[in-house]
Design a protein around this motif. Structure first.
Motif, PDB file in Angstrom:
ATOM      1  N   UNK A  27      -8.975  31.773   0.771  1.00  0.00           N
ATOM      2  CA  UNK A  27      -7.832  32.226   1.560  1.00  0.00           C
ATOM      3  C   UNK A  27      -8.191  33.516   2.289  1.00  0.00           C
ATOM      4  N   UNK A  28      -8.947  34.379   1.621  1.00  0.00           N
ATOM      5  CA  UNK A  28      -9.392  35.636   2.208  1.00  0.00           C
ATOM      6  C   UNK A  28     -10.867  35.500   2.552  1.00  0.00           C
ATOM      7  N   UNK A  29     -11.238  35.838   3.783  1.00  0.00           N
ATOM      8  CA  UNK A  29     -12.637  35.769   4.206  1.00  0.00           C
ATOM      9  C   UNK A  29     -13.349  37.034   3.771  1.00  0.00           C
ATOM     10  N   UNK A  30     -14.390  36.883   2.977  1.00  0.00           N
ATOM     11  CA  UNK A  30     -15.141  38.037   2.475  1.00  0.00           C
ATOM     12  C   UNK A  30     -16.212  38.467   3.454  1.00  0.00           C
ATOM     13  N   UNK A  31     -16.371  37.737   4.551  1.00  0.00           N
ATOM     14  CA  UNK A  31     -17.388  38.076   5.525  1.00  0.00           C
ATOM     15  C   UNK A  31     -18.775  37.604   5.111  1.00  0.00           C
ATOM     16  N   UNK A  32     -18.850  36.810   4.067  1.00  0.00           N
ATOM     17  CA  UNK A  32     -20.161  36.337   3.624  1.00  0.00           C
ATOM     18  C   UNK A  32     -20.687  35.292   4.587  1.00  0.00           C
ATOM     19  N   UNK A  33     -21.956  35.218   4.668  1.00  0.00           N
ATOM     20  CA  UNK A  33     -22.652  34.287   5.544  1.00  0.00           C
ATOM     21  C   UNK A  33     -22.580  32.886   4.952  1.00  0.00           C
ATOM     22  N   UNK A  34     -22.194  31.852   5.737  1.00  0.00           N
ATOM     23  CA  UNK A  34     -22.142  30.497   5.195  1.00  0.00           C
ATOM     24  C   UNK A  34     -23.481  30.031   4.632  1.00  0.00           C
ATOM     25  N   UNK A  35     -24.583  30.588   5.154  1.00  0.00           N
ATOM     26  CA  UNK A  35     -25.886  30.162   4.649  1.00  0.00           C
ATOM     27  C   UNK A  35     -26.074  30.574   3.194  1.00  0.00           C
ATOM     28  N   UNK A  36     -25.218  31.487   2.705  1.00  0.00           N
ATOM     29  CA  UNK A  36     -25.262  31.861   1.290  1.00  0.00           C
ATOM     30  C   UNK A  36     -24.949  30.656   0.417  1.00  0.00           C
ATOM     31  N   UNK A  37     -24.283  29.675   0.982  1.00  0.00           N
ATOM     32  CA  UNK A  37     -23.893  28.491   0.219  1.00  0.00           C
ATOM     33  C   UNK A  37     -24.936  27.393   0.201  1.00  0.00           C
ATOM     34  N   UNK A  38     -26.115  27.659   0.744  1.00  0.00           N
ATOM     35  CA  UNK A  38     -27.169  26.646   0.724  1.00  0.00           C
ATOM     36  C   UNK A  38     -27.577  26.350  -0.709  1.00  0.00           C
ATOM     37  N   UNK A  39     -27.909  25.116  -0.947  1.00  0.00           N
ATOM     38  CA  UNK A  39     -28.379  24.677  -2.253  1.00  0.00           C
ATOM     39  C   UNK A  39     -29.547  25.552  -2.699  1.00  0.00           C
ATOM     40  N   UNK A  40     -29.644  25.760  -3.997  1.00  0.00           N
ATOM     41  CA  UNK A  40     -30.750  26.523  -4.552  1.00  0.00           C
ATOM     42  C   UNK A  40     -32.087  25.833  -4.351  1.00  0.00           C
ATOM     43  N   UNK A  41     -32.046  24.566  -3.980  1.00  0.00           N
ATOM     44  CA  UNK A  41     -33.280  23.817  -3.718  1.00  0.00           C
ATOM     45  C   UNK A  41     -33.869  24.147  -2.343  1.00  0.00           C
ATOM     46  N   UNK A  42     -33.085  24.800  -1.484  1.00  0.00           N
ATOM     47  CA  UNK A  42     -33.501  25.054  -0.103  1.00  0.00           C
ATOM     48  C   UNK A  42     -33.985  26.490   0.055  1.00  0.00           C
ATOM     49  N   UNK A  43     -35.156  26.627   0.673  1.00  0.00           N
ATOM     50  CA  UNK A  43     -35.692  27.937   1.017  1.00  0.00           C
ATOM     51  C   UNK A  43     -36.057  27.921   2.487  1.00  0.00           C
ATOM     52  N   UNK A  44     -35.598  28.921   3.218  1.00  0.00           N
ATOM     53  CA  UNK A  44     -35.933  29.046   4.636  1.00  0.00           C
ATOM     54  C   UNK A  44     -36.938  30.187   4.765  1.00  0.00           C
ATOM     55  N   UNK A  45     -38.082  29.885   5.369  1.00  0.00           N
ATOM     56  CA  UNK A  45     -39.162  30.865   5.524  1.00  0.00           C
ATOM     57  C   UNK A  45     -39.569  30.933   6.984  1.00  0.00           C
ATOM     58  N   UNK A  46     -40.292  31.968   7.333  1.00  0.00           N
ATOM     59  CA  UNK A  46     -40.760  32.129   8.700  1.00  0.00           C
ATOM     60  C   UNK A  46     -40.084  33.303   9.365  1.00  0.00           C
TER      61      UNK A  46
END
Length: 155
Positions: A27-46
């Motif tokens: 209900x309240x937006x904490x300003x967190x980045x949606x990418x924070x919700x990526x599965x723990x199996x996913x890593x973005x590098x580069x």
């Protein structure tokens, strides 16, 4: 006086509890980045991080759904992203260079060749590649004698 302090304390606890519940439910937006919700199996590098992509909640859900549908086959999804241009990576027309490495629970990993992809096609390309990699790896596993000789499959 004791009743006033007790009632104030109870009201404070309920206000704090209500705030925590509102944040958890969204209900309240904490300003967190949606990418924070990526599965723990996913890593973005580069040179491009997940937070640079401007992922929407729908994007994150699509990535997590694709990863989740192959979780019995792949244990880790590494996405390598580099900007092709000096533009904002979240812009739909920005060209990125993407490569993926899908780790398995065996002694092999499935790798993609690097490819150019516009930001607006990135998620769909990731989904397509994971499906294709799963099909190819499933086929590869049918030949145990071949598996002994290969540690990496390029698709």
């Amino acid at each position: 006086m004791k009743a006033f302090i007790r009632n104030t304390l109870i009201a404070t606890v309920f206000i704090i509890l209500g705030g925590v519940i509102a944040v958890q439910v969204g209900v309240v937006d904490t300003g967190s980045d949606p990418s924070d919700g990526l599965s723990g199996m996913v890593t973005v590098k580069g040179s491009v991080a997940a937070r640079d992509l401007g992922l929407s909640k729908a994007d994150v859900k699509r990535i997590n759904r694709a990863v989740g549908s192959h979780k019995n086959m792949f244990t880790k999804v590494n996405v390598f992203l580099d900007a092709r241009e000096d533009k904002d990576p979240s812009e739909p027309t920005t060209i990125l260079v993407m490569a993926m490495v899908l780790e398995t629970d065996g002694n092999c990993e499935v790798r993609s060749w690097s490819r150019k992809v516009s930001r607006d096609k990135l998620i769909s390309q990731m989904e397509v590649y994971m499906k294709k990699a799963a099909r190819e790896y499933e086929e590869f596993k049918k030949f145990p004698d071949v598996q002994q000789n290969f540690k990496c499959l390029y698709i």
